[in-house]
Design an enzyme around this catalytic site. Structure first.
Site, PDB file in Angstrom:
ATOM      1  N   CYS A   1       0.791  -1.180  -0.014  1.00 50.27           N
ATOM      2  CA  CYS A   1       0.070   0.005  -0.157  1.00 50.27           C
ATOM      3  C   CYS A   1       0.708   1.239   0.151  1.00 50.27           C
ATOM      4  O   CYS A   1       1.816   1.227   0.889  1.00 50.27           O
ATOM      5  CB  CYS A   1      -0.888  -0.007   1.100  1.00 50.27           C
ATOM      6  SG  CYS A   1      -1.541   1.489   1.776  1.00 50.27           S
ATOM      7  N   GLU A   2       0.735   2.213  -1.022  1.00 44.84           N
ATOM      8  CA  GLU A   2       1.313   3.311  -1.225  1.00 44.84           C
ATOM      9  C   GLU A   2       1.324   4.258   0.060  1.00 44.84           C
ATOM     10  O   GLU A   2       1.924   5.145   0.293  1.00 44.84           O
ATOM     11  CB  GLU A   2       1.323   4.023  -2.442  1.00 44.84           C
ATOM     12  CG  GLU A   2      -0.054   4.749  -2.699  1.00 44.84           C
ATOM     13  CD  GLU A   2       0.038   5.311  -4.025  1.00 44.84           C
ATOM     14  OE1 GLU A   2      -0.795   6.155  -4.019  1.00 44.84           O
ATOM     15  OE2 GLU A   2       0.841   4.827  -4.990  1.00 44.84           O
ATOM     16  N   HIS A   3       0.049   4.318   0.642  1.00 45.48           N
ATOM     17  CA  HIS A   3      -0.146   5.272   2.011  1.00 45.48           C
ATOM     18  C   HIS A   3       0.618   4.869   3.087  1.00 45.48           C
ATOM     19  O   HIS A   3       0.750   5.761   3.876  1.00 45.48           O
ATOM     20  CB  HIS A   3      -1.735   5.327   2.042  1.00 45.48           C
ATOM     21  CG  HIS A   3      -2.453   5.558   0.831  1.00 45.48           C
ATOM     22  ND1 HIS A   3      -3.740   5.129   0.517  1.00 45.48           N
ATOM     23  CD2 HIS A   3      -2.510   6.503  -0.096  1.00 45.48           C
ATOM     24  CE1 HIS A   3      -4.146   5.555  -0.699  1.00 45.48           C
ATOM     25  NE2 HIS A   3      -3.146   6.336  -1.228  1.00 45.48           N
ATOM     26  N   HIS A   4       0.475   3.656   3.603  1.00 44.00           N
ATOM     27  CA  HIS A   4       1.433   3.194   4.606  1.00 44.00           C
ATOM     28  C   HIS A   4       2.632   2.676   4.475  1.00 44.00           C
ATOM     29  O   HIS A   4       3.182   2.149   5.490  1.00 44.00           O
ATOM     30  CB  HIS A   4       0.251   2.537   5.650  1.00 44.00           C
ATOM     31  CG  HIS A   4      -0.724   3.311   5.763  1.00 44.00           C
ATOM     32  ND1 HIS A   4      -2.038   3.131   5.355  1.00 44.00           N
ATOM     33  CD2 HIS A   4      -1.074   4.313   6.758  1.00 44.00           C
ATOM     34  CE1 HIS A   4      -3.115   4.137   5.594  1.00 44.00           C
ATOM     35  NE2 HIS A   4      -2.460   5.115   6.576  1.00 44.00           N
TER      36      HIS A   4
ATOM     37  N   GLN B   1      -4.961  -0.569  -4.788  1.00 50.32           N
ATOM     38  CA  GLN B   1      -5.768  -1.748  -5.576  1.00 50.32           C
ATOM     39  C   GLN B   1      -6.490  -1.319  -6.822  1.00 50.32           C
ATOM     40  O   GLN B   1      -6.432  -1.970  -7.653  1.00 50.32           O
ATOM     41  CB  GLN B   1      -6.544  -2.224  -4.746  1.00 50.32           C
ATOM     42  CG  GLN B   1      -7.225  -3.809  -5.135  1.00 50.32           C
ATOM     43  CD  GLN B   1      -7.851  -4.670  -4.222  1.00 50.32           C
ATOM     44  OE1 GLN B   1      -7.648  -4.552  -2.961  1.00 50.32           O
ATOM     45  NE2 GLN B   1      -8.753  -5.336  -4.584  1.00 50.32           N
TER      46      GLN B   1
ATOM     47  N   HIS C   1      -5.794  -6.055   3.134  1.00 47.07           N
ATOM     48  CA  HIS C   1      -5.053  -4.849   3.381  1.00 47.07           C
ATOM     49  C   HIS C   1      -4.529  -4.868   4.892  1.00 47.07           C
ATOM     50  O   HIS C   1      -5.462  -4.654   5.843  1.00 47.07           O
ATOM     51  CB  HIS C   1      -5.501  -3.571   2.915  1.00 47.07           C
ATOM     52  CG  HIS C   1      -5.711  -3.635   1.531  1.00 47.07           C
ATOM     53  ND1 HIS C   1      -5.132  -2.394   0.648  1.00 47.07           N
ATOM     54  CD2 HIS C   1      -6.686  -4.371   0.839  1.00 47.07           C
ATOM     55  CE1 HIS C   1      -5.635  -2.766  -0.454  1.00 47.07           C
ATOM     56  NE2 HIS C   1      -6.556  -3.805  -0.528  1.00 47.07           N
TER      57      HIS C   1
ATOM     58  N   CYS D   1      -3.269  -2.491   6.249  1.00 45.99           N
ATOM     59  CA  CYS D   1      -3.086  -1.212   6.792  1.00 45.99           C
ATOM     60  C   CYS D   1      -4.563  -1.084   7.477  1.00 45.99           C
ATOM     61  O   CYS D   1      -5.006  -0.450   8.401  1.00 45.99           O
ATOM     62  CB  CYS D   1      -3.195  -0.164   5.729  1.00 45.99           C
ATOM     63  SG  CYS D   1      -4.246  -0.292   4.351  1.00 45.99           S
TER      64      CYS D   1
END
Length: 198
Positions: free
Chosen positions: A87-90, A128, A156, A158
């Site tokens: 996941c690019e956010h976390h 995703q 996920h 996250c």
């Protein structure tokens, strides 16, 4: 004879990442000189390069490397393709499976190439939704089929380890193009990926 594992990594990238991870350990309150952590910055630096190797891969080149002229016009499905991404956010993993179908228009590709395309895009920092679209676009542009369908189901970390901490949630994304935009074709695809053929 001693065990020796041979892997190739960019030395400059490894060095830069190691410095960052060593500093991160200190900022988190750890001692990077502790025995158990001595090699951790190097291990993580190499692991991150492996987990993001998709940036160095070309999905279209992979598909076209095994592109064959065939007069096939029926749906081709490869389902339950394992995928692992970040996941690019976390920068926490998400994992699950992809189901891919296409209807050829004069050309087919090796079945394993579809699984490789999943790896190309999943081995990057991702969301995703974009991953689903990228897989579809690569197949559409490389094979010029009559239609393409991609469905991804993933869990996920996250969502599972932090934040809402929902352990059993599964995210499903889909992308359809061409013939699969018709309800009847999409329904056939959905039925086939959910059924157990014996």
């Amino acid at each position: 004879m001693a065990y020796k594992k041979v892997e190739t990594y960019d030395e400059d990238v490894t060095k830069g990442l190691m410095e960052g991870y060593r500093e991160s350990l200190q900022l988190l309150g750890e001692d990077p000189d502790r025995e158990g952590l001595l090699k951790t910055p190097e291990r993580v630096a190499k692991a991150m390069q492996y987990l993001t190797q998709g940036y160095q891969m070309d999905a279209k080149a992979i598909l076209e490397s095994a592109k064959f002229n065939e007069k096939v016009s029926e749906m081709i499905i490869v389902k339950d393709i394992e995928l692992y991404s970040m996941c690019e956010h976390h920068m926490l993993p998400f994992f699950g499976k992809a189901h891919i179908a296409y209807i050829p228009n004069g050309y087919i590709t090796g079945l394993s190439k579809l699984a490789r395309v999943v790896d190309v895009y999943s081995r990057r920092l991702q969301v995703q939704e974009r991953l689903t679209e990228q897989i579809l676009t690569a197949i559409k542009e490389s094979l010029n089929p009559i239609g393409v369908a991609v469905v991804i189901e993933a869990k996920h970390l996250c969502m599972m380890m932090r934040g809402v901490q929902k352990q059993n949630s599964v995210t499903t994304t889909s992308a359809f193009w061409g013939e699969f935009e018709k309800a009847e074709t999409r329904s056939e695809f959905t039925k086939l990926i959910t059924s157990k053929l014996s």
